[in-house]
Design a protein around this motif. Sequence first.
Motif, PDB file in Angstrom:
ATOM      1  N   ASP A   1     -23.821 -31.975 -21.980  1.00 36.06           N
ATOM      2  CA  ASP A   1     -24.481 -30.535 -21.615  1.00 36.06           C
ATOM      3  C   ASP A   1     -25.201 -31.142 -19.999  1.00 36.06           C
ATOM      4  OD1 ASP A   1     -24.132 -29.840 -24.279  1.00 36.06           O
ATOM      5  OD2 ASP A   1     -26.442 -30.880 -25.676  1.00 36.06           O
TER       6      ASP A   1
ATOM      7  N   ALA B   1     -28.804 -38.966 -26.930  1.00 36.88           N
ATOM      8  CA  ALA B   1     -27.778 -38.415 -28.449  1.00 36.88           C
ATOM      9  C   ALA B   1     -26.503 -37.930 -27.575  1.00 36.88           C
ATOM     10  CB  ALA B   1     -28.858 -36.715 -27.884  1.00 36.88           C
TER      11      ALA B   1
ATOM     12  N   LYS C   1     -40.869 -33.215 -17.479  1.00 34.09           N
ATOM     13  CA  LYS C   1     -40.085 -32.666 -18.889  1.00 34.09           C
ATOM     14  C   LYS C   1     -41.533 -31.623 -19.667  1.00 34.09           C
ATOM     15  CE  LYS C   1     -37.341 -31.977 -22.843  1.00 34.09           C
ATOM     16  NZ  LYS C   1     -36.781 -33.225 -24.175  1.00 34.09           N
ATOM     17  N   GLN C   2     -42.245 -33.307 -19.986  1.00 34.68           N
ATOM     18  CA  GLN C   2     -43.615 -32.016 -20.637  1.00 34.68           C
ATOM     19  C   GLN C   2     -44.315 -30.863 -19.566  1.00 34.68           C
ATOM     20  OE1 GLN C   2     -44.340 -32.529 -23.581  1.00 34.68           O
ATOM     21  NE2 GLN C   2     -42.406 -33.519 -23.794  1.00 34.68           N
TER      22      GLN C   2
ATOM     23  N   SER D   1     -25.738 -35.174 -25.178  1.00 34.41           N
ATOM     24  CA  SER D   1     -26.301 -34.368 -24.560  1.00 34.41           C
ATOM     25  C   SER D   1     -25.726 -34.799 -22.340  1.00 34.41           C
ATOM     26  CB  SER D   1     -27.318 -35.318 -24.498  1.00 34.41           C
ATOM     27  OG  SER D   1     -27.417 -37.045 -24.149  1.00 34.41           O
TER      28      SER D   1
ATOM     29  N   HIS E   1     -32.452 -29.392 -21.444  1.00 34.30           N
ATOM     30  CA  HIS E   1     -32.112 -30.400 -21.722  1.00 34.30           C
ATOM     31  C   HIS E   1     -33.170 -31.643 -22.492  1.00 34.30           C
ATOM     32  CE1 HIS E   1     -29.257 -33.944 -20.577  1.00 34.30           C
ATOM     33  NE2 HIS E   1     -28.401 -33.096 -20.973  1.00 34.30           N
ATOM     34  N   PRO E   2     -32.622 -32.311 -23.054  1.00 34.62           N
ATOM     35  CA  PRO E   2     -33.364 -33.230 -24.280  1.00 34.62           C
ATOM     36  C   PRO E   2     -33.821 -35.156 -23.456  1.00 34.62           C
ATOM     37  CG  PRO E   2     -30.777 -33.225 -24.323  1.00 34.62           C
ATOM     38  CD  PRO E   2     -31.269 -32.402 -23.883  1.00 34.62           C
ATOM     39  N   TRP E   3     -32.759 -34.958 -22.358  1.00 39.73           N
ATOM     40  CA  TRP E   3     -33.418 -36.240 -22.217  1.00 39.73           C
ATOM     41  C   TRP E   3     -34.629 -36.038 -21.826  1.00 39.73           C
ATOM     42  CZ3 TRP E   3     -28.869 -38.435 -18.225  1.00 39.73           C
ATOM     43  CH2 TRP E   3     -27.829 -38.390 -19.263  1.00 39.73           C
ATOM     44  N   PRO E   4     -35.541 -37.660 -21.789  1.00 41.99           N
ATOM     45  CA  PRO E   4     -36.961 -37.646 -21.634  1.00 41.99           C
ATOM     46  C   PRO E   4     -37.281 -38.122 -20.356  1.00 41.99           C
ATOM     47  CG  PRO E   4     -36.658 -39.686 -22.768  1.00 41.99           C
ATOM     48  CD  PRO E   4     -35.299 -38.826 -22.472  1.00 41.99           C
TER      49      PRO E   4
ATOM     50  N   HIS F   1     -34.838 -31.575 -15.035  1.00 42.89           N
ATOM     51  CA  HIS F   1     -35.941 -30.953 -15.419  1.00 42.89           C
ATOM     52  C   HIS F   1     -36.731 -29.895 -14.431  1.00 42.89           C
ATOM     53  CE1 HIS F   1     -35.245 -32.317 -19.619  1.00 42.89           C
ATOM     54  NE2 HIS F   1     -35.686 -33.656 -18.802  1.00 42.89           N
TER      55      HIS F   1
END
Length: 275
Positions: free
Chosen positions: A176, A170, A203-204, A173, A196-199, A141
């Motif tokens: 991606d 997902a 990220k936040q 992902s 990107h969706p991975w936590p 991120h």
Amino acid sequence: MLERKVKTVRALERGLDVLIEVQARRAVSLHELHQALKLPKATLLRMLLTLGRKGLVWQRLADGAYLPHLGAAARGTGSAVEHIAEIASPYMKALSTKVAWPSVLGVPRLDHMEILETNSPLFRLDSAILGPVGVKLSYIHTATGRAYLSACDEQEREAIIARLRPKDAAPGSEDDLRAILKETRERGYALREPLHPWPDRSKQLVLRDGRRSMAVAIMAAGAPIATINLTWPAKRGTDEMVMHRHLEALQQTAQAIGRAVASQSASAPIAGNAV
């Protein structure tokens, strides 16, 4: 035969006391030296300046701490990444005179990048305070992480992705992520976008801090050893505008650091990399 009484050189003794204290603590502030040695700060500053000119100590930009210079023997140990910061620091200071926004120097760890140095204190910008040293940054991120992950070899990249992959990833992902890294590698610099969706960590913070960032890898002997970024408030400039003005200076700084590390550390292991 009568033994001659020879006086010691008090100034030299004090200078050696300062050097020994810096070496013992590994990183020490001027105030800590003042407390430990009971010497005036003005005297300590003169001694530290002298020791610095002789290549025995250096001052970190991130927090003003004084650190011992790492000789060839020390660079062959686990202190090698500190040597990268020592070499990079003057180049980052020079960059701060050319570019309006601050930078961090990051090195790879198992599942994150770690900040080794930042020139942020040279800028009086509440909106772009970076660091401190030791902060962990996401590979996924942050531009800093993406720059390294896209530049390292396939084996290392696969090992890092395997560590970061969530159990409930997902479908699609991971593809991606690989597409993002491929695009980053082809253009030669990294951005935070696309998301990107991975936590993964950071990220936040990236979603809410209102900043933009670009980063490039620092290469030595054909392999990435670190990355250097540039961060600015999103409201102060688009990616295209900042890249047009400052990408070349950032790339030149990374290349200069890489050449310096390679020339000074050719006989020693350089980075504690992620594999």
